[in-house]
Design an enzyme around this catalytic site. Structure first.
Site, short mmCIF file in Angstrom:
data_model
loop_
_atom_site.label_atom_id
_atom_site.label_comp_id
_atom_site.label_asym_id
_atom_site.label_seq_id
_atom_site.Cartn_x
_atom_site.Cartn_y
_atom_site.Cartn_z
N LEU A 60 -10.70 29.14 -2.08
CA LEU A 60 -11.34 30.44 -1.96
C LEU A 60 -11.53 30.93 -3.38
O LEU A 60 -10.60 30.85 -4.19
CB LEU A 60 -10.46 31.42 -1.17
CG LEU A 60 -10.24 31.11 0.31
CD1 LEU A 60 -9.27 32.12 0.92
CD2 LEU A 60 -11.55 31.11 1.09
N ASP A 61 -12.72 31.44 -3.70
CA ASP A 61 -12.97 31.81 -5.10
C ASP A 61 -12.20 33.07 -5.51
O ASP A 61 -11.50 33.69 -4.71
CB ASP A 61 -14.46 31.91 -5.40
CG ASP A 61 -15.14 33.09 -4.70
OD1 ASP A 61 -14.48 34.11 -4.45
OD2 ASP A 61 -16.34 32.98 -4.40
N TYR A 62 -12.35 33.44 -6.75
CA TYR A 62 -11.56 34.51 -7.38
C TYR A 62 -11.59 35.82 -6.59
O TYR A 62 -10.58 36.50 -6.46
CB TYR A 62 -12.10 34.74 -8.79
CG TYR A 62 -11.23 35.61 -9.67
CD1 TYR A 62 -10.03 35.14 -10.20
CD2 TYR A 62 -11.63 36.90 -10.01
CE1 TYR A 62 -9.24 35.93 -11.03
CE2 TYR A 62 -10.86 37.71 -10.84
CZ TYR A 62 -9.67 37.21 -11.34
OH TYR A 62 -8.89 38.00 -12.15
N THR A 74 -12.72 36.15 -3.30
CA THR A 74 -12.64 35.98 -1.85
C THR A 74 -11.19 36.06 -1.38
O THR A 74 -10.28 35.53 -2.01
CB THR A 74 -13.25 34.64 -1.43
OG1 THR A 74 -14.62 34.60 -1.84
CG2 THR A 74 -13.19 34.46 0.07
#
Length: 249
Positions: A113-115, A117
């Protein structure tokens, strides 16, 4: 404990050596090429070799045993990256877990999951489970709560529903998409695991995702778990959940 399906009883030898604490995956390849690794008593030096989960693997004649299996469900907050280490010294998902509770064993996040999210994420040292969650052929379901910068039109909703959107990997196929309270808030379910798929999908239609929260990952949900908090899961619970969600194999 094994999920009884022939397709998911194998993993790469270098991955097995890595999750068993013998070496990093890259160094495991070096060990394999050097001719000191055996499977069921037979020398193996070919990279890319797969092993069955019941195979006996030895290095220098000593059997390699898997570590105690650890499974952690975490509700990832914004402002941390899904990694075990960051060269830029940003907060990682590992900073949220008390190391004493994992007995200094190496665990890794499953998927990413990105920064910015948030949502459901799993951490484990079980390569068997990691392979199932991350390999495209298993089509693990993911459900997201999406907030857009503006109301989405019915026309664009239908484009998504009918598979009219294409990204570089191909056609975007989803299971369902529906409005929540307002037309800029959506619930979307899919099995595709492409990098930043949700944000790229809506960008293609000229929307910006301002909030993205994964609320279901392979059947696992946050279930009242507060943001930034985590809990341990039993192996039985993890494997039983996967049995329920691999009906399509």
């Amino acid at each position: 404990m094994i999920i009884q399906n022939k397709k998911i009883q194998y993993l790469r030898l270098n991955h097995f050596l890595s999750i068993s604490g013998i070496a990093s995956r890259r160094n495991a390849d070096k060990l394999i090429k050097s001719g000191i690794v055996k499977i069921n008593g037979k020398l193996v030096n070919k990279l890319g070799t797969y092993i069955h989960i019941n195979d006996i693997v030895t290095v220098y004649g000593t059997r390699v045993k898997s570590q105690k299996k650890i499974y952690i469900l975490i509700n990832k907050p914004k402002g941390c990256i899904t990694s075990t280490h960051d060269p830029l010294h940003r907060k990682t998902i590992m900073n949220l877990v008390t190391t004493q509770k994992i007995e200094n064993q190496k665990i890794y996040p499953i998927g990413r999951l990105d920064y910015f999210t948030t949502g459901v994420l799993l951490l484990t040292n079980d390569g068997y489970i990691t392979n199932i969650f991350t390999h495209p052929k298993y089509n693990i379901q993911k459900i997201y709560h999406v907030v857009l910068n503006k109301m989405i039109t019915n026309e664009d909703i239908n484009k998504i529903k009918n598979g009219k959107i294409y990204l570089k990997e191909g056609k975007v196929i989803i299971d369902y998409i529906k409005y929540l309270k307002y037309k800029n808030q959506l619930k979307i379910k899919m099995h595709i695991g492409w990098n930043k798929i949700i944000k790229r999908l809506f960008k293609k239609l000229h929307y910006k995702v301002i909030k993205l929260d994964r609320i279901n990952f392979g059947g696992f949900t946050k279930n009242k778990l507060k943001r930034g908090k985590y809990k341990f899961l039993s192996q039985e619970k993890v494997y039983n959940m996967l049995k329920q969600h691999l009906y399509h194999l």
